[in-house]
Design a protein around this motif. Structure first.
Motif, PDB file in Angstrom:
ATOM      1  N   ILE A   1     -18.466 -33.784  89.845  1.00  0.00           N
ATOM      2  CA  ILE A   1     -18.651 -33.460  88.433  1.00  0.00           C
ATOM      3  C   ILE A   1     -20.062 -33.213  88.252  1.00  0.00           C
ATOM      4  O   ILE A   1     -20.591 -32.263  87.430  1.00  0.00           O
ATOM      5  N   TRP A   2     -21.107 -34.131  88.841  1.00  0.00           N
ATOM      6  CA  TRP A   2     -22.326 -33.849  88.414  1.00  0.00           C
ATOM      7  C   TRP A   2     -22.875 -32.531  88.837  1.00  0.00           C
ATOM      8  O   TRP A   2     -23.804 -31.638  88.188  1.00  0.00           O
ATOM      9  N   ILE A   3     -22.503 -32.147  90.077  1.00  0.00           N
ATOM     10  CA  ILE A   3     -23.057 -31.076  90.750  1.00  0.00           C
ATOM     11  C   ILE A   3     -22.632 -29.774  89.949  1.00  0.00           C
ATOM     12  O   ILE A   3     -23.158 -28.750  89.591  1.00  0.00           O
ATOM     13  N   LYS A   4     -21.143 -29.949  89.397  1.00  0.00           N
ATOM     14  CA  LYS A   4     -20.451 -28.749  88.787  1.00  0.00           C
ATOM     15  C   LYS A   4     -21.115 -28.416  87.443  1.00  0.00           C
ATOM     16  O   LYS A   4     -21.207 -27.302  87.041  1.00  0.00           O
ATOM     17  N   LEU A   5     -21.399 -29.472  86.542  1.00  0.00           N
ATOM     18  CA  LEU A   5     -22.235 -29.450  85.445  1.00  0.00           C
ATOM     19  C   LEU A   5     -23.506 -29.279  85.492  1.00  0.00           C
ATOM     20  O   LEU A   5     -24.030 -28.613  84.552  1.00  0.00           O
TER      21      LEU A   5
ATOM     22  N   LYS B   1     -12.770 -36.474  79.455  1.00  0.00           N
ATOM     23  CA  LYS B   1     -11.751 -36.229  78.525  1.00  0.00           C
ATOM     24  C   LYS B   1     -11.076 -35.033  78.346  1.00  0.00           C
ATOM     25  O   LYS B   1      -9.869 -34.639  78.137  1.00  0.00           O
ATOM     26  N   ASN B   2     -12.266 -33.971  78.668  1.00  0.00           N
ATOM     27  CA  ASN B   2     -11.547 -32.558  78.559  1.00  0.00           C
ATOM     28  C   ASN B   2     -11.227 -32.163  79.997  1.00  0.00           C
ATOM     29  O   ASN B   2     -10.841 -30.924  79.820  1.00  0.00           O
ATOM     30  N   GLY B   3     -11.148 -33.112  80.720  1.00  0.00           N
ATOM     31  CA  GLY B   3     -10.340 -32.599  82.065  1.00  0.00           C
ATOM     32  C   GLY B   3     -11.163 -31.975  83.195  1.00  0.00           C
ATOM     33  O   GLY B   3     -10.794 -31.488  84.089  1.00  0.00           O
ATOM     34  N   VAL B   4     -12.530 -32.170  82.944  1.00  0.00           N
ATOM     35  CA  VAL B   4     -13.203 -32.018  84.289  1.00  0.00           C
ATOM     36  C   VAL B   4     -13.128 -32.781  85.592  1.00  0.00           C
ATOM     37  O   VAL B   4     -13.468 -32.149  86.556  1.00  0.00           O
ATOM     38  N   SER B   5     -12.511 -33.859  85.367  1.00  0.00           N
ATOM     39  CA  SER B   5     -12.421 -34.877  86.451  1.00  0.00           C
ATOM     40  C   SER B   5     -10.797 -34.801  86.894  1.00  0.00           C
ATOM     41  O   SER B   5     -10.095 -34.617  85.930  1.00  0.00           O
TER      42      SER B   5
ATOM     43  N   THR C   1     -23.124 -22.520  86.141  1.00  0.00           N
ATOM     44  CA  THR C   1     -22.907 -21.088  85.490  1.00  0.00           C
ATOM     45  C   THR C   1     -21.815 -20.283  86.033  1.00  0.00           C
ATOM     46  O   THR C   1     -21.420 -19.262  85.553  1.00  0.00           O
ATOM     47  N   ASP C   2     -21.270 -20.676  87.260  1.00  0.00           N
ATOM     48  CA  ASP C   2     -20.209 -19.861  87.645  1.00  0.00           C
ATOM     49  C   ASP C   2     -19.281 -20.932  88.572  1.00  0.00           C
ATOM     50  O   ASP C   2     -19.681 -21.291  89.866  1.00  0.00           O
ATOM     51  N   PRO C   3     -18.018 -21.169  87.784  1.00  0.00           N
ATOM     52  CA  PRO C   3     -17.096 -22.213  88.246  1.00  0.00           C
ATOM     53  C   PRO C   3     -16.631 -21.918  89.597  1.00  0.00           C
ATOM     54  O   PRO C   3     -16.203 -22.750  90.370  1.00  0.00           O
ATOM     55  N   THR C   4     -16.857 -20.815  90.212  1.00  0.00           N
ATOM     56  CA  THR C   4     -16.245 -20.137  91.444  1.00  0.00           C
ATOM     57  C   THR C   4     -16.990 -20.453  92.619  1.00  0.00           C
ATOM     58  O   THR C   4     -16.544 -20.564  93.758  1.00  0.00           O
TER      59      THR C   4
END
Length: 307
Positions: free
Chosen positions: A161-165, A175-179, A267-270
Motif C-alpha cells: 500500500i505504501w508503495i502504491k500510494l 477503509k476506502n478499500g486500498v488494502s 500516478t498510474d495504478p497499472t
C-alpha cells in the motif's frame, strides 16, 4: 537509512487547521477547495485529520468561510460522498452489488470495485463492514478457516500500500478499500493501525525480526540440491532472494518510481514495480542496496531482453 512515521497532529489547534485550508485555497486562487486539491497543493496536514476534527470536509470549509462545491457531493473517483445519502440507499446498493457479483458476502474492497458509494461511508454509518452486511441481510465476511493472515503477510500488505500510494497509508485509505485486508485484521494483530505502522517501520529499520512463513507447494527438489546451494554460496556473499526490508528500502530510496522511465503506482495504478539486480546475480552481482534498483515491469522485461 532510517524511516520515521509522520507526526501526530493532535496538539494542532482548530485555528491552525482552518488557516492552512485558507492558505492553500489562496495559493491556487480558488474560493473553495477539495480534499484532493488541498493535499496536492502543499496542505500541511492530512485531510483525514481535518475531517476527524470538524466532522467532515464540508464543515471545515464552512468554518473557513469557503463555499462547498460539487466536489463535496461527488468524490474525485466518481462515487457519492456521505452527503444526503439515506441508510436505505446504502443497504439497497449492497444488495445490488451482491446480486451483480453473485456473492452473499464480500469485502469492502470488492464493494469499492462495483459499488455506487464509497466503503468509507458505510464504515462511518455502520461502524463496521459486517454491521453493514447484516443490515442488508447479507452474511458477515470472515477470513476462511486455515487462512489466518500471518504477521509477515500484514507487513507485506503495508509495504504494498505504501508503495502504491507513494506515502504513509492512513486508516482512511484502508477503509476506502486500498488494502486487501480489513482494518480489523491489522488491529487484531497489532492493537491499532498506528501500532501496525510503528511495527512496520521498526521492522524496516532492523529493530524487529519477523519470520517469513514457509510455503509448502509440494515441489520436489533435485537430489543434489544441497550441493547446488553450497556451490552457489561459494560464488556469492549474499542470497539471491530480496527480503521485504531490503526491497522497501530500495523503493523508498528511489521514491517508489522506476529508475529508467519514472513510472510510479502513485500516478498510474497499472504500474508494477520490481527490484532488479544492476549487475545480474547470475553474473556475480550481490544482493546489496548499492546493486539494486527499482524498475517497472516493462523496463525490467526490456532489460532482460537486452542481456
Amino acid at each position: 537509512m532510517e524511516f520515521k512515521l509522520n507526526e501526530y497532529h493532535r496538539n494542532v489547534s482548530d485555528e491552525e487547521l482552518l488557516k492552512d485550508i485558507l492558505r492553500v485555497a489562496k495559493s491556487i486562487n480558488k474560493e473553495t477547495i477539495t480534499r484532493k486539491e488541498y493535499m496536492e497543493n502543499g496542505g500541511k496536514y492530512h485531510n483525514s485529520t481535518i475531517c476527524k476534527r470538524f466532522g467532515s470536509w464540508i464543515k471545515a470549509l464552512t468554518m473557513c468561510g469557503l463555499k462547498p462545491s460539487q466536489q463535496q457531493v461527488y468524490s474525485s473517483s466518481g462515487t457519492y460522498t456521505q452527503s444526503n445519502i439515506s441508510t436505505q440507499e446504502l443497504i439497497d446498493d449492497l444488495i445490488r452489488v451482491s446480486k451483480e457479483i453473485d456473492k452473499t458476502t464480500f469485502t469492502s474492497g470488492e464493494y469499492n470495485e462495483h459499488g455506487k458509494f464509497s466503503s468509507a461511508t458505510y464504515f462511518k454509518r455502520f461502524k463496521t463492514w459486517n454491521n453493514a452486511l447484516k443490515a442488508a441481510g447479507l452474511i458477515p465476511f470472515e477470513v476462511p478457516s486455515g487462512k489466518r493472515i500471518s504477521e509477515y503477510g500484514l507487513l507485506e500488505e503495508i509495504e504494498r500500500i505504501w508503495i502504491k500510494l507513494g506515502r504513509q497509508p492512513t486508516t482512511t485509505d484502508i477503509k476506502n478499500g486500498v488494502s486487501k485486508y480489513s482494518l480489523h485484521a491489522f488491529e487484531r494483530r497489532f492493537g491499532t493501525w498506528r501500532k501496525a505502522l510503528e511495527f512496520f517501520v521498526s521492522y524496516i529499520n532492523g529493530e524487529q525480526e519477523v519470520e517469513k512463513p514457509v510455503e509448502n507447494n509440494d515441489v520436489i527438489l533435485p537430489n543434489d540440491i544441497q550441493q547446488r546451494i553450497a556451490k552457489a554460496d561459494q560464488i556469492h556473499k549474499t542470497k539471491r532472494d530480496i527480503n521485504l526490508r531490503l526491497r522497501f528500502k530500495v523503493m523508498q530510496r528511489d521514491n517508489f518510481k522506476c529508475c529508467m522511465c519514472g513510472a510510479s503506482p502513485a500516478t498510474d495504478p497499472t504500474v508494477i514495480l520490481h527490484i532488479d539486480h544492476i549487475i545480474p546475480w547470475a553474473k556475480g552481482g550481490e544482493t546489496t542496496i548499492d546493486n539494486l534498483q527499482t524498475l517497472c515491469s516493462k523496463c525490467n522485461l526490456g532489460k532482460s531482453d537486452l542481456l
